[in-house]
Design a protein around this motif. Sequence first.
Motif, mmCIF file in Angstrom:
data_model
loop_
_atom_site.group_PDB
_atom_site.id
_atom_site.type_symbol
_atom_site.label_atom_id
_atom_site.label_comp_id
_atom_site.label_asym_id
_atom_site.label_seq_id
_atom_site.Cartn_x
_atom_site.Cartn_y
_atom_site.Cartn_z
ATOM 1 N N HIS A 151 0.859 -1.159 0.012
ATOM 2 C CA HIS A 151 -0.001 -0.153 -0.095
ATOM 3 C C HIS A 151 0.943 1.223 0.110
ATOM 4 C CE1 HIS A 151 -3.798 1.885 1.114
ATOM 5 N NE2 HIS A 151 -3.118 2.808 1.860
ATOM 6 N N HIS A 153 1.704 4.195 -2.826
ATOM 7 C CA HIS A 153 1.487 5.635 -2.583
ATOM 8 C C HIS A 153 2.934 6.337 -2.964
ATOM 9 C CE1 HIS A 153 -2.319 6.147 -0.858
ATOM 10 N NE2 HIS A 153 -2.093 5.721 0.271
ATOM 11 N N ASP A 155 -0.733 8.106 5.812
ATOM 12 C CA ASP A 155 -2.095 7.895 6.041
ATOM 13 C C ASP A 155 -2.646 7.417 7.142
ATOM 14 O OD1 ASP A 155 -1.488 5.119 5.619
ATOM 15 O OD2 ASP A 155 -2.058 4.897 3.866
ATOM 16 N N ASP A 200 -6.334 7.068 -1.248
ATOM 17 C CA ASP A 200 -5.957 5.623 -1.621
ATOM 18 C C ASP A 200 -6.713 5.331 -3.263
ATOM 19 O OD1 ASP A 200 -5.146 4.962 0.633
ATOM 20 O OD2 ASP A 200 -6.739 3.842 1.385
#
Length: 577
Positions: free
Chosen positions: A142, A146, A165, A345
């Motif tokens: 994840h 990003h 995040d 996201d």
Amino acid sequence: MSTRTLGFKIGITRFWGVNQSVCLAVDGKLSFAVEQGRVVRDKHGNGTFPNQTIQTALMHQNTTLSDIDRIIVGYHPKLESTRFMNRLRHIMTGVEGTRERLGLFRSITDHYIEQAVGTRRCIQRHLSELSDSVPPIEFLSHHQSHATSAFYPSGFNNAIVLTMDFAGEYDSTVVWRGSPNGLNRIRTYPFPNSLGFFYSIVTEFLGYQALNGEGKVMGLAAYGEKNDQIAKTLRSVVDVGVDYDMTAITDGLRLDTGVERLEKLFDRGAKETPEQFTQWEKDLAYETQRILEDCTEAIVEEYINKSSCDNLAFAGGIALNCKLNKRLRNNDFVENIFIQPIAGDAGIAIGASLSKFDPRQVEKMGPLYLGPSYDPNTIQEYLSQNKIPYRCPSDVEHATAELLANGSLVGRFTGRLEFGPRALGNRSILADPRTVSSRKSVNKYVKHREDWRPFAPSILAEAADEYLCDPVVAPYMVQTFDVEPEKIAEIPAVVHPGDYTTRPQLVTRDHNPQYHQVIDYFEDITDIPVLLNTSFNDNGEPIVNTPADAISAFFSMGLDALVLEDVIVEKSALASH
Ligand SMILES: [Fe+2]
């Protein structure tokens, strides 16, 4: 021969997750991207595998799944178990209680189901519904997704890359070093030591919904003031700075546990609904925002100084906080900053789709009009079939500007759908920015929300110097600027009344010639090269995607006119029809 990669996001822990999106890249260039919520008409596209969205992307690009070279999923199932083990260890050593044990039970269940089913096999099974030949599937974590979305299209050869995040698989803030060879992870702040989670807990405490109301808390902070008592109380339990530690509020691992801790800390109850804020509550928003900014700035300063590289690339949901971005832009140690405009996201799909290319091959971030478009002839047929009268002006941009100058609230549906949280003129509601009543009527009749909520402007890039203090290139509405004092009274509908800032889209002919033309004409009529621009959706709804979505939204909102490519539908004409 071209290399085509398809990136998409699936969920963390809870199966297919939220804010899913799909992005197609060809030879390092983004060619198509769309959020699942806009395709399936659910704001966050929750809980379903993005097959329909992938199919939409392939159809609009005249391609098939078998033509795709690789699929990259912005999620790494193995790392999920790191978070699981952290969580297990944490619960066992620290927090006890029925609720926590239930949370643990749910995690164990999810974990084993995920293991049992096998994420890759599960994805393959879903994709085989689209094609007999499913391309190879790879995973990218994840936060690395990003980070890729921030660094690869930044135009920098070298940079410090920051991703922040609520949480990825197990990490909530990560510092990276970006170089022509790719990305190196330098430091990880593991969940639950999360500034995003901390901010979300305050969001809930103030009566908003987490993962939805954070931007509203940021807006509220502008009405707050420095409050030593709140600052002292908060900072007595959390550590602020490069080694920040939020766990005194967050390590209950649940939003409601965090809210209870704030209630105890301040000896007052959380708000039930986000209404009629007291000065104390506004000050809490202010001090929360200040903690976020102080921590982030300290991290950036530390790693920029250590690396002697003063380029910063930034992504993750926290990079949507434009007040924070303004502070990062204005400090002495960052020379150049790139904020991925799809920092939340949905941008995971961008990073995933670009990750297999050489960073030097990836095209610098360009216009965000990456979604579907619709044939103007089909739109006219649709209107005729549904007995909706329309007119075909000889110059639709001029007719749009005239309507706006006469005070109409106009929905504009033109060209390709924007990717990301901001409407940039193609799926926008536009209004005259010259009066406060304009802001109030868009809030009341169109957005159905509180009348103090500020709006953002589209400003001709050529006029940026005239209206903004120290402007930089800002085509995406992710950066905030102070408005030149003598211009505040000219465009009150798009200036934040709390701190006289604005979050503009600086419109260039290059990015969107037709929209640039509308504003240009508006300036000819009014002398003001600025429009109020807000996304074309009702409160809580996704941005309109198809002409049918736009027509249905037009009739359910207090809009006066709807521009659909080269035709205009007006409610006044309907009344006399
Ligand atoms: Fe994220």
